[in-house]
Design an enzyme around this catalytic site. Sequence first.
Site, PDB file in Angstrom:
ATOM      1  N   SER A 142       0.722  -1.284   0.063  1.00 17.95           N
ATOM      2  CA  SER A 142      -0.275  -0.250  -0.090  1.00 17.95           C
ATOM      3  C   SER A 142       1.172   1.309  -0.081  1.00 17.95           C
ATOM      4  CB  SER A 142      -1.066  -0.006   1.131  1.00 17.95           C
ATOM      5  OG  SER A 142      -1.280   1.067   1.282  1.00 17.95           O
ATOM      6  N   TYR A 155      -2.888  -1.168  10.442  1.00 20.27           N
ATOM      7  CA  TYR A 155      -2.221  -1.030   9.155  1.00 20.27           C
ATOM      8  C   TYR A 155      -0.999  -0.772   7.992  1.00 20.27           C
ATOM      9  CZ  TYR A 155      -4.040  -1.025   4.264  1.00 20.27           C
ATOM     10  OH  TYR A 155      -4.394  -1.635   2.950  1.00 20.27           O
TER      11      TYR A 155
HETATM   12  P1  NAD Z   1     -11.631  -6.726  -0.653  1.00 18.49           P
HETATM   13  O1  NAD Z   1     -12.045  -5.944   0.718  1.00 18.49           O
HETATM   14  O2  NAD Z   1     -12.318  -5.928  -1.793  1.00 18.49           O
HETATM   15  O3  NAD Z   1     -10.797  -7.640  -0.456  1.00 18.49           O
HETATM   16  C1  NAD Z   1     -10.048  -8.453   0.169  1.00 18.49           C
HETATM   17  C2  NAD Z   1      -9.796  -9.598   0.296  1.00 18.49           C
HETATM   18  O4  NAD Z   1      -8.959 -10.929   1.632  1.00 18.49           O
HETATM   19  C3  NAD Z   1     -11.127 -10.541   0.266  1.00 18.49           C
HETATM   20  O5  NAD Z   1     -11.178 -11.625  -0.572  1.00 18.49           O
HETATM   21  C4  NAD Z   1     -11.200 -11.611   1.817  1.00 18.49           C
HETATM   22  O6  NAD Z   1     -12.372 -12.316   2.229  1.00 18.49           O
HETATM   23  C5  NAD Z   1      -9.849 -11.291   2.400  1.00 18.49           C
HETATM   24  N1  NAD Z   1      -9.892 -11.620   3.468  1.00 18.49           N
HETATM   25  C6  NAD Z   1     -10.235 -10.595   4.401  1.00 18.49           C
HETATM   26  N2  NAD Z   1      -9.540 -11.995   5.772  1.00 18.49           N
HETATM   27  C7  NAD Z   1      -9.075 -12.900   5.713  1.00 18.49           C
HETATM   28  C8  NAD Z   1      -8.639 -14.096   6.366  1.00 18.49           C
HETATM   29  N3  NAD Z   1      -8.404 -13.940   7.344  1.00 18.49           N
HETATM   30  N4  NAD Z   1      -8.403 -15.310   5.136  1.00 18.49           N
HETATM   31  C9  NAD Z   1      -8.167 -14.769   4.586  1.00 18.49           C
HETATM   32  N5  NAD Z   1      -8.779 -13.926   3.202  1.00 18.49           N
HETATM   33  C10 NAD Z   1      -8.772 -13.029   3.835  1.00 18.49           C
HETATM   34  O7  NAD Z   1      -9.877  -5.164  -0.002  1.00 18.49           O
HETATM   35  P2  NAD Z   1      -9.287  -4.342  -0.965  1.00 18.49           P
HETATM   36  O8  NAD Z   1      -9.515  -3.299  -1.594  1.00 18.49           O
HETATM   37  O9  NAD Z   1      -9.240  -5.242  -2.540  1.00 18.49           O
HETATM   38  O10 NAD Z   1      -7.512  -5.305  -0.685  1.00 18.49           O
HETATM   39  C11 NAD Z   1      -6.397  -6.164  -0.859  1.00 18.49           C
HETATM   40  C12 NAD Z   1      -5.421  -5.416  -0.643  1.00 18.49           C
HETATM   41  O11 NAD Z   1      -5.001  -4.315  -0.978  1.00 18.49           O
HETATM   42  C13 NAD Z   1      -5.297  -5.406   0.858  1.00 18.49           C
HETATM   43  O12 NAD Z   1      -4.145  -6.184   1.341  1.00 18.49           O
HETATM   44  C14 NAD Z   1      -5.253  -3.820   1.093  1.00 18.49           C
HETATM   45  O13 NAD Z   1      -4.489  -3.943   2.366  1.00 18.49           O
HETATM   46  C15 NAD Z   1      -4.378  -3.437  -0.136  1.00 18.49           C
HETATM   47  N6  NAD Z   1      -4.407  -2.679  -0.927  1.00 18.49           N
HETATM   48  C16 NAD Z   1      -5.606  -1.675  -0.790  1.00 18.49           C
HETATM   49  C17 NAD Z   1      -6.366  -0.775  -1.210  1.00 18.49           C
HETATM   50  C18 NAD Z   1      -7.499   0.646  -1.462  1.00 18.49           C
HETATM   51  O14 NAD Z   1      -7.309   1.383  -1.323  1.00 18.49           O
HETATM   52  N7  NAD Z   1      -8.304  -1.189  -1.823  1.00 18.49           N
HETATM   53  C19 NAD Z   1      -5.042  -0.106  -1.036  1.00 18.49           C
HETATM   54  C20 NAD Z   1      -3.903  -0.466  -1.493  1.00 18.49           C
HETATM   55  C21 NAD Z   1      -3.439  -1.458  -0.640  1.00 18.49           C
END
Ligand code: NAD
Length: 260
Positions: A142, A155
């Site tokens: 991130s 986080y």
């Molecule tokens: P999201 O909520 O759409 O997806 C998260 C995924 O992780 C889902 O499939 C969920 O079921 C899974 N998950 C959660 N807890 C879990 C567990 N205990 N075991 C197995 N799976 C689990 O979120 P996203 O935005 O797609 O985020 C994905 C990654 O990207 C994360 O690591 C997040 O920190 C990172 N990220 C997101 C953003 C953003 O703005 N959306 C920005 C930077 C980084």
Amino acid sequence: MLKDKVAVITGSTSGIGEGCARALAKEGCNLVINGFGDAAEIESLRSSFESEYGVKCLYSPADMTKPDEISAMFDLTVAEYGGVDILINNAGIQYVAPIAEFPLEKWDAIIAINLTSAFHTMHHAIPLMMKRGWGRIINTASAHALVASPNKSAYVAAKHGIAGLTKTAALEVAKDNITVNAICPGYVWTPLVEKQIPDTAKTRGITEEQVINDVLLAAAATKKFTTIEQVAALAMFLCSDAAENITGSLQSIDGGWTAQ
Ligand code: NAD
């Protein structure tokens, strides 16, 4: 480009992970998808990857807070495919509160899912990649791997941690034809971001619209959200032969946020 390769993607039932799974499947990569959600929706996603892209796709329900279940996910992968070529550590959750009010169980869960699970998956995947003489590990970090924001202590700590883990792993496997990199997106419009808008509005005493414009997009010089497809395209590039000498890197895709 990735025909007959095998990718394990944690947290791929939603958002960025699902987008990466789709991009890899389009290029012929077999998959192990993982994450939580409605069982029927997950099965429909799994079977749609097989029918739309002609690849094999397994689902592992492994909870990333549980090392035994992570181990079982790799047992499943080896039993079905004989090994793994690509690992995308993507599962992640968020919780927004000042440190003084931050629940300990939320801290523990964020560190376990967003950081420690990547240690466990790499522990299993690296020997399998070494056997195949090729590997790509991509950690969804991130912008918060590089800079902080208030009220996101767990986080930010986990994402800074994954940056260090990425660099260390890259050095350890540098001569084994395995690269390890992190992608550092700014805000991407996914359920994870949507869910934190009401909490942030409450914590800061502002409207949800103000959260979007004055908090989420405040630091992005472009004033744009990054898209899931853009993150997936960067992951695809890191899997390509052209990226074979990119390792230990933190790839920003954040509209200029961390350039400031
Ligand atoms: P999201 O909520 O759409 O997806 C998260 C995924 O992780 C889902 O499939 C969920 O079921 C899974 N998950 C959660 N807890 C879990 C567990 N205990 N075991 C197995 N799976 C689990 O979120 P996203 O935005 O797609 O985020 C994905 C990654 O990207 C994360 O690591 C997040 O920190 C990172 N990220 C997101 C953003 C953003 O703005 N959306 C920005 C930077 C980084």
